[in-house]
Write a protein that holds these residues in place. Sequence first.
Motif, mmCIF file in Angstrom:
data_model
loop_
_atom_site.group_PDB
_atom_site.id
_atom_site.type_symbol
_atom_site.label_atom_id
_atom_site.label_comp_id
_atom_site.label_asym_id
_atom_site.label_seq_id
_atom_site.Cartn_x
_atom_site.Cartn_y
_atom_site.Cartn_z
ATOM 1 N N MET A 1 40.057 51.597 62.119
ATOM 2 C CA MET A 1 41.670 50.949 60.415
ATOM 3 C C MET A 1 41.320 50.270 60.106
ATOM 4 O O MET A 1 41.013 49.191 60.880
ATOM 5 N N ALA A 2 41.205 50.293 58.818
ATOM 6 C CA ALA A 2 41.642 48.585 58.245
ATOM 7 C C ALA A 2 43.155 48.434 57.593
ATOM 8 O O ALA A 2 42.494 49.684 56.576
ATOM 9 N N VAL A 3 43.444 47.515 57.341
ATOM 10 C CA VAL A 3 44.971 47.749 56.553
ATOM 11 C C VAL A 3 44.712 46.565 55.785
ATOM 12 O O VAL A 3 44.676 45.729 56.738
ATOM 13 N N VAL A 4 44.970 46.930 54.796
ATOM 14 C CA VAL A 4 45.469 45.500 53.769
ATOM 15 C C VAL A 4 46.013 44.826 53.369
ATOM 16 O O VAL A 4 46.649 46.084 52.802
ATOM 17 N N LYS A 5 47.390 43.794 54.391
ATOM 18 C CA LYS A 5 48.555 43.833 53.525
ATOM 19 C C LYS A 5 49.138 43.484 52.283
ATOM 20 O O LYS A 5 47.940 43.018 51.703
ATOM 21 N N GLU A 6 49.763 44.412 52.585
ATOM 22 C CA GLU A 6 50.981 44.481 51.096
ATOM 23 C C GLU A 6 50.670 44.090 49.696
ATOM 24 O O GLU A 6 49.880 43.852 48.322
ATOM 25 N N ARG A 7 48.699 45.595 49.608
ATOM 26 C CA ARG A 7 48.957 45.698 48.447
ATOM 27 C C ARG A 7 48.255 47.152 48.243
ATOM 28 O O ARG A 7 48.419 47.930 48.951
ATOM 29 N N THR A 8 49.839 47.665 47.223
ATOM 30 C CA THR A 8 49.375 48.904 47.425
ATOM 31 C C THR A 8 48.466 49.897 46.785
ATOM 32 O O THR A 8 48.168 50.558 46.415
ATOM 33 N N SER A 9 47.896 49.354 45.467
ATOM 34 C CA SER A 9 46.672 49.770 45.649
ATOM 35 C C SER A 9 44.954 48.973 45.305
ATOM 36 O O SER A 9 45.308 47.566 45.508
ATOM 37 N N LEU A 10 43.923 50.067 45.088
ATOM 38 C CA LEU A 10 42.730 49.005 45.061
ATOM 39 C C LEU A 10 43.157 48.337 43.703
ATOM 40 O O LEU A 10 41.966 47.213 43.371
ATOM 41 N N ILE A 11 43.628 48.458 42.777
ATOM 42 C CA ILE A 11 43.626 47.308 41.456
ATOM 43 C C ILE A 11 43.932 46.613 42.136
ATOM 44 O O ILE A 11 43.682 44.986 41.231
ATOM 45 N N ASP A 12 45.165 45.986 42.990
ATOM 46 C CA ASP A 12 45.216 45.099 43.164
ATOM 47 C C ASP A 12 44.163 43.870 44.346
ATOM 48 O O ASP A 12 44.795 43.161 44.657
ATOM 49 N N LEU A 13 43.312 44.229 45.313
ATOM 50 C CA LEU A 13 42.678 43.697 45.558
ATOM 51 C C LEU A 13 41.824 42.559 44.863
ATOM 52 O O LEU A 13 41.483 42.673 43.871
ATOM 53 N N THR A 14 42.265 41.292 45.624
ATOM 54 C CA THR A 14 41.597 40.512 44.631
ATOM 55 C C THR A 14 40.820 39.795 45.729
ATOM 56 O O THR A 14 39.823 40.719 46.960
ATOM 57 N N ASP A 15 39.609 38.996 44.961
ATOM 58 C CA ASP A 15 37.656 38.799 45.249
ATOM 59 C C ASP A 15 38.144 38.926 47.448
ATOM 60 O O ASP A 15 37.784 38.532 47.594
ATOM 61 N N GLN A 16 39.591 37.705 47.312
ATOM 62 C CA GLN A 16 39.247 36.994 48.829
ATOM 63 C C GLN A 16 39.135 38.027 50.111
ATOM 64 O O GLN A 16 39.037 37.891 50.722
#
Length: 341
Positions: free
Chosen positions: A240-255
């Motif tokens: 499993m991978a969790v991206v901290k403090e991002r609720t939606s894929l729309i919010d993901l930054t390039d980093q």
Amino acid sequence: MGIEFKRRIQQARIFDPKRGYEEKTLTLETRWDPLTKKTVRVLDLPIKKLEKPDMDEILKKGGDFPCPFCPDALEQATPCFSDDLIKGGRMRFGEVCVFPNRLPFDRYCAVAVLTKGHFVPLADFTEEMLFNGFSTACVFLRRLVEVDPTVRYFSVNWNYLPMSGGSIIHPHLQIIGGDLPTHYQGEMIQGGRGYHQQWGEVFWDELIAKEKELGERYIESVGNTVWLASYAPLGFADIMAVVKERTSLIDLTDQDLRDFAQGLLKVFQYFQDFNHCSFNLGLYSGEYGGDDSFWVNARMVTRRLLPPVGASDVSYFEKLHGESIGFKKPERLCEEKRGYF
Ligand SMILES: [Zn+2]
């Protein structure tokens, strides 16, 4: 803190012909997923490295029909979106090309071909290939929510090679979006909301803290992404991978997407060394425009055909009882994986 790692251990007795019918005790563990409460069974078999599948044979079978995703066929063989959704009908970035899926699993269902190369072994994927693929998928999703406000649930998915259900060998992601979540996505979203209401915290934040404290399934973090062995595995190796403090894929930054790609490459290296040649991946988004009780997360499960007859690794348990069977303890998987991060 409301995270609970519930389990029950049972034992079964057999008289083993391999040991002159001596009595033998077998151990079975039932685990409850800490978020969805779904039960799974874990049999910790003493398997370290799997038998290597015959890739030449798999590729030969796939070569019996022309590949619609190879560069010389793609323009003629794949459908287009309407111009008002995607100008020109297909979205391109580097070698990535996004177009509609012929099988409409949701109102919006797209394919993102990752490379010009037809077969990419796990060891040959690069950060650029993965970043380009997942970031283009996110650009596509941003376009969807711009043109259709009813689209609130989406995910990016991957079946890598035929053992995982992938009907085309050429590496490609599948993006789905619509006004309803998939069953598991809905369970996670509801579970996250319920947790937030009861405990006042985000489930994934607490899960990371608890796993870090216990140190049994916490693999490592890469930038903003934390990699864990799933407590209640949905297959042989469930990561499993969790991206901290991002609720939606729309919010993901390039980093964020670069961090995710770097982590994936480390997982691929582990898969390669342990002869896990095929996998399913889901990268899940919370409700777009919803609350902050969900964090973007991914789940990867390895897939294989079982020797000696090449049986499917999905049986009546998964299909008709809604339970998965794991053959390796997540804690052992985590130990093996750590060396790769
Ligand atoms: Zn191809």
